[in-house]
Motif scaffolding. Sequence first.
Motif, PDB file in Angstrom:
ATOM      1  N   GLY A  46     -40.628   7.158 -55.314  1.00 31.72           N
ATOM      2  CA  GLY A  46     -41.286   7.077 -54.028  1.00 31.72           C
ATOM      3  C   GLY A  46     -41.292   5.668 -53.452  1.00 31.72           C
ATOM      4  O   GLY A  46     -40.900   4.693 -54.105  1.00 31.72           O
ATOM      5  N   LYS A  47     -41.756   5.582 -52.225  1.00 30.46           N
ATOM      6  CA  LYS A  47     -41.816   4.285 -51.542  1.00 30.46           C
ATOM      7  C   LYS A  47     -42.775   3.339 -52.242  1.00 30.46           C
ATOM      8  O   LYS A  47     -42.514   2.135 -52.338  1.00 30.46           O
ATOM      9  CB  LYS A  47     -42.252   4.481 -50.097  1.00 30.46           C
ATOM     10  CG  LYS A  47     -41.222   5.145 -49.235  1.00 30.46           C
ATOM     11  CD  LYS A  47     -41.721   5.272 -47.811  1.00 30.46           C
ATOM     12  CE  LYS A  47     -40.720   5.996 -46.951  1.00 30.46           C
ATOM     13  NZ  LYS A  47     -41.184   6.147 -45.568  1.00 30.46           N
ATOM     14  N   ARG A  48     -43.886   3.873 -52.733  1.00 30.53           N
ATOM     15  CA  ARG A  48     -44.866   3.028 -53.419  1.00 30.53           C
ATOM     16  C   ARG A  48     -44.274   2.433 -54.696  1.00 30.53           C
ATOM     17  O   ARG A  48     -44.457   1.249 -54.985  1.00 30.53           O
ATOM     18  CB  ARG A  48     -46.108   3.842 -53.748  1.00 30.53           C
ATOM     19  CG  ARG A  48     -47.129   3.047 -54.533  1.00 30.53           C
ATOM     20  CD  ARG A  48     -48.335   3.871 -54.839  1.00 30.53           C
ATOM     21  NE  ARG A  48     -49.225   3.780 -53.684  1.00 30.53           N
ATOM     22  CZ  ARG A  48     -50.375   4.396 -53.597  1.00 30.53           C
ATOM     23  NH1 ARG A  48     -50.767   5.192 -54.565  1.00 30.53           N
ATOM     24  NH2 ARG A  48     -51.137   4.241 -52.543  1.00 30.53           N
ATOM     25  N   SER A  49     -43.535   3.226 -55.444  1.00 29.84           N
ATOM     26  CA  SER A  49     -42.913   2.744 -56.677  1.00 29.84           C
ATOM     27  C   SER A  49     -41.882   1.660 -56.390  1.00 29.84           C
ATOM     28  O   SER A  49     -41.796   0.663 -57.109  1.00 29.84           O
ATOM     29  CB  SER A  49     -42.269   3.923 -57.400  1.00 29.84           C
ATOM     30  OG  SER A  49     -41.649   3.513 -58.574  1.00 29.84           O
ATOM     31  N   ILE A  50     -41.102   1.854 -55.327  1.00 35.06           N
ATOM     32  CA  ILE A  50     -40.106   0.843 -54.953  1.00 35.06           C
ATOM     33  C   ILE A  50     -40.792  -0.454 -54.531  1.00 35.06           C
ATOM     34  O   ILE A  50     -40.374  -1.549 -54.921  1.00 35.06           O
ATOM     35  CB  ILE A  50     -39.193   1.371 -53.831  1.00 35.06           C
ATOM     36  CG1 ILE A  50     -38.320   2.504 -54.356  1.00 35.06           C
ATOM     37  CG2 ILE A  50     -38.326   0.258 -53.261  1.00 35.06           C
ATOM     38  CD1 ILE A  50     -37.531   3.228 -53.294  1.00 35.06           C
ATOM     39  N   ALA A  51     -41.861  -0.345 -53.758  1.00 35.70           N
ATOM     40  CA  ALA A  51     -42.580  -1.536 -53.301  1.00 35.70           C
ATOM     41  C   ALA A  51     -43.180  -2.302 -54.467  1.00 35.70           C
ATOM     42  O   ALA A  51     -43.089  -3.535 -54.534  1.00 35.70           O
ATOM     43  CB  ALA A  51     -43.663  -1.141 -52.308  1.00 35.70           C
ATOM     44  N   ILE A  52     -43.779  -1.587 -55.401  1.00 37.52           N
ATOM     45  CA  ILE A  52     -44.377  -2.253 -56.567  1.00 37.52           C
ATOM     46  C   ILE A  52     -43.293  -2.897 -57.422  1.00 37.52           C
ATOM     47  O   ILE A  52     -43.459  -4.017 -57.919  1.00 37.52           O
ATOM     48  CB  ILE A  52     -45.232  -1.260 -57.379  1.00 37.52           C
ATOM     49  CG1 ILE A  52     -46.444  -0.831 -56.556  1.00 37.52           C
ATOM     50  CG2 ILE A  52     -45.670  -1.866 -58.695  1.00 37.52           C
ATOM     51  CD1 ILE A  52     -47.245   0.288 -57.179  1.00 37.52           C
TER      52      ILE A  52
ATOM     53  N   GLY B   3     -44.634  -4.546 -66.370  1.00 41.71           N
ATOM     54  CA  GLY B   3     -45.059  -3.802 -65.189  1.00 41.71           C
ATOM     55  C   GLY B   3     -43.958  -2.928 -64.626  1.00 41.71           C
ATOM     56  O   GLY B   3     -44.191  -1.769 -64.254  1.00 41.71           O
ATOM     57  N   ILE B   4     -42.742  -3.445 -64.568  1.00 44.49           N
ATOM     58  CA  ILE B   4     -41.620  -2.657 -64.057  1.00 44.49           C
ATOM     59  C   ILE B   4     -41.353  -1.462 -64.959  1.00 44.49           C
ATOM     60  O   ILE B   4     -41.109  -0.348 -64.483  1.00 44.49           O
ATOM     61  CB  ILE B   4     -40.369  -3.550 -63.896  1.00 44.49           C
ATOM     62  CG1 ILE B   4     -40.549  -4.503 -62.733  1.00 44.49           C
ATOM     63  CG2 ILE B   4     -39.116  -2.696 -63.690  1.00 44.49           C
ATOM     64  CD1 ILE B   4     -39.464  -5.531 -62.586  1.00 44.49           C
ATOM     65  N   VAL B   5     -41.414  -1.675 -66.260  1.00 43.64           N
ATOM     66  CA  VAL B   5     -41.210  -0.567 -67.187  1.00 43.64           C
ATOM     67  C   VAL B   5     -42.296   0.489 -67.013  1.00 43.64           C
ATOM     68  O   VAL B   5     -42.013   1.696 -66.982  1.00 43.64           O
ATOM     69  CB  VAL B   5     -41.171  -1.086 -68.643  1.00 43.64           C
ATOM     70  CG1 VAL B   5     -41.254   0.068 -69.640  1.00 43.64           C
ATOM     71  CG2 VAL B   5     -39.902  -1.894 -68.873  1.00 43.64           C
ATOM     72  N   LEU B   6     -43.546   0.070 -66.865  1.00 39.95           N
ATOM     73  CA  LEU B   6     -44.638   1.027 -66.723  1.00 39.95           C
ATOM     74  C   LEU B   6     -44.590   1.768 -65.390  1.00 39.95           C
ATOM     75  O   LEU B   6     -44.924   2.956 -65.331  1.00 39.95           O
ATOM     76  CB  LEU B   6     -45.986   0.313 -66.880  1.00 39.95           C
ATOM     77  CG  LEU B   6     -46.312  -0.180 -68.281  1.00 39.95           C
ATOM     78  CD1 LEU B   6     -47.615  -0.945 -68.280  1.00 39.95           C
ATOM     79  CD2 LEU B   6     -46.346   0.961 -69.270  1.00 39.95           C
TER      80      LEU B   6
END
Length: 53
Positions: A2-8, A47-50
């Motif tokens: 999702g967009k939220r995952s890409i932004a994070i 963080g990226i892995v999680l």
Amino acid sequence: MGKRSIAISLLLLGLGFAGAVHIVADLAYGTGLAGIGIALVGSALIGIVLVNR
């Protein structure tokens, strides 16, 4: 993804880049910021892995 995952992920990637810059600055100029850089890169990678599991 999702967009939220890409932004994070992009935010964490930026933090990881900032950490890498701190490590390179310490190696090149002896600034003493390697500890901060290692902590930033490590936390960004975790963080990226999680976020993307």
